[in-house]
Structures are given as structure tokens and as C-alpha cells.
Write an enzyme that holds these catalytic residues in place. Structure first.
Site, PDB file in Angstrom:
ATOM      1  N   ILE A 159       4.243  -3.526   4.621  1.00  0.00           N
ATOM      2  CA  ILE A 159       3.610  -5.064   4.763  1.00  0.00           C
ATOM      3  C   ILE A 159       2.695  -4.620   4.182  1.00  0.00           C
ATOM      4  O   ILE A 159       1.122  -5.009   5.090  1.00  0.00           O
ATOM      5  CB  ILE A 159       4.007  -5.433   5.915  1.00  0.00           C
ATOM      6  CG1 ILE A 159       4.813  -5.561   6.061  1.00  0.00           C
ATOM      7  CG2 ILE A 159       3.275  -7.016   5.791  1.00  0.00           C
ATOM      8  CD1 ILE A 159       5.663  -5.958   7.762  1.00  0.00           C
ATOM      9  N   PRO A 160       2.126  -4.894   3.301  1.00  0.00           N
ATOM     10  CA  PRO A 160       0.587  -4.739   2.024  1.00  0.00           C
ATOM     11  C   PRO A 160      -0.782  -6.019   2.713  1.00  0.00           C
ATOM     12  O   PRO A 160      -0.995  -6.469   2.442  1.00  0.00           O
ATOM     13  CB  PRO A 160       0.601  -4.656   0.910  1.00  0.00           C
ATOM     14  CG  PRO A 160       2.153  -5.578   1.344  1.00  0.00           C
ATOM     15  CD  PRO A 160       2.997  -5.218   1.673  1.00  0.00           C
ATOM     16  N   CYS A 161      -1.494  -5.688   4.555  1.00  0.00           N
ATOM     17  CA  CYS A 161      -2.429  -6.554   4.647  1.00  0.00           C
ATOM     18  C   CYS A 161      -3.476  -6.446   4.170  1.00  0.00           C
ATOM     19  O   CYS A 161      -4.722  -7.065   3.994  1.00  0.00           O
ATOM     20  CB  CYS A 161      -2.102  -6.743   6.285  1.00  0.00           C
ATOM     21  SG  CYS A 161      -2.570  -4.811   6.347  1.00  0.00           S
ATOM     22  N   HIS A 162      -3.437  -5.387   3.318  1.00  0.00           N
ATOM     23  CA  HIS A 162      -5.013  -4.703   2.198  1.00  0.00           C
ATOM     24  C   HIS A 162      -5.208  -5.949   1.215  1.00  0.00           C
ATOM     25  O   HIS A 162      -5.826  -5.420   0.828  1.00  0.00           O
ATOM     26  CB  HIS A 162      -5.050  -3.064   2.781  1.00  0.00           C
ATOM     27  CG  HIS A 162      -3.739  -3.079   1.447  1.00  0.00           C
ATOM     28  ND1 HIS A 162      -2.609  -2.438   1.741  1.00  0.00           N
ATOM     29  CD2 HIS A 162      -3.677  -1.952   0.379  1.00  0.00           C
ATOM     30  CE1 HIS A 162      -1.565  -1.822   1.447  1.00  0.00           C
ATOM     31  NE2 HIS A 162      -2.359  -1.696   0.408  1.00  0.00           N
TER      32      HIS A 162
END
Length: 179
Positions: free
Chosen positions: A134-137
Site C-alpha cells: 500500500i504505497p504510502c511512500h
């Protein structure tokens, strides 16, 4: 019952946790909020199909392929607001970025309200229990600053570089640091 495996990534060791069917956690060792959503110590079981699928996904991701988070059964623990934010994170394309404010506007529009707090969105992004997948970056400050990554800004930068994101307008918040 929870099961885990360690994954040696280019960023350092990762811990992946499953409930037996779903991935419920992926943390960098030492990450802020490390495994705070798991209430019991997981049993190491790398052979579990869900963890093998996660390993395959991570192998592909770190080799420069573009696996989608929808390929895996993900079950992050969190309330409705956090789930709403994490669903938006899943829609951010590989190598692209968005801002906390843009996510707040999308939620406000969906809820048919005047506005939503970017800070509230930042809190939900920061508590994402399944980082990378889950690409929070891929979430940045409105001015292009790389802020708010529980795994550390240097790792956020490395993930964006791995994805060949356009780094030309991005910077680390310290005025003396640059990419």
C-alpha cells in the site's frame, strides 16, 4: 493466529505478517509504529501461501517490475477513515506521487463535504500497516517535500528512485539537504 516471514530487501530487512489468508502487515525493521496493529507474536512460517505470494510480489517489485497491490489479499487493520485513505493510496500508480492535500480533496469530494484536513490524511498515511504494497511512500508534501514516512525519508527516496519517479522537484525538508 498470525504468521510472519523476514524478507531481505535492498532497503534492509522487512517483516511480512499474515493472518493465514491475508497480508496484514509489512514493516521495515525499526519502522515507526512497527507492528502495533498485531496484538500477538506471529509464528514464523515462510511456506504459508499468502507469505509466498508476498515474497513473489516483493521480488518482482525490487527487480523493477510493477506489481499491483490488488494482486494480493491485503487486510490492513484500521477504522473507516484510514481504510478510505489506504484505498486511495492503492490507486496511486507506480512511479507517480500525490500530495496529502490532493488525497484530502478526493475524500472531501467523495463525502460531499467542503474540505478535509490534510493533517488527518497524513496521520492515516503514517499508520499504514502494509508499507510498500500500500504505497504510502508515493505521498509527498504540497511543495514537493518528502515528508512523513514511518520507514525514514532516505528509504522513501530510495523507493521512489526504484520506481523511476520524477525526482526533479522533490526534496528532503531540511533546507540544507537536497536530492
Amino acid at each position: 493466529m498470525y504468521y510472519s516471514m523476514r524478507y531481505l530487501s535492498p532497503l534492509g530487512p522487512l517483516v511480512v505478517v499474515s493472518d493465514g489468508k491475508h497480508i496484514v502487515g509489512l514493516w521495515m525493521e525499526g519502522q515507526k509504529y512497527f507492528s502495533d496493529t498485531i496484538k500477538e507474536t506471529p509464528t514464523e512460517k515462510e511456506s504459508l501461501p499468502a507469505l509466498q505470494a508476498a515474497k513473489n510480489w516483493l521480488d518482482r517489485y525490487f527487480s523493477g517490475q510493477k506489481p499491483e497491490s490488488g494482486e494480493l489479499l491485503l487486510a490492513p487493520a484500521g477504522g473507516d477513515f484510514r481504510q478510505e485513505v489506504w484505498d486511495i493510496l492503492r490507486s496511486i500508480s507506480y512511479g507517480r506521487v500525490t500530495t496529502y492535500g490532493q488525497i484530502a480533496k478526493a475524500i472531501a469530494k467523495k463525502r460531499r463535504i467542503k474540505s478535509m484536513s490534510a493533517q488527518a490524511v497524513g496521520g492515516a498515511v503514517g499508520r499504514n500497516p502494509i508499507s510498500i504494497m500500500i504505497p504510502c511512500h508515493r505521498v509527498i508534501g504540497a511543495n514537493g517535500s518528502l515528508t512523513g514516512y514511518a520507514g525514514g525519508l532516505s528509504k522513501k527516496k530510495k523507493l521512489l528512485e526504484l520506481e523511476n519517479a520524477d525526482m526533479s522537484c522533490l526534496f528532503i525538508p531540511d533546507k540544507t539537504a537536497s536530492l
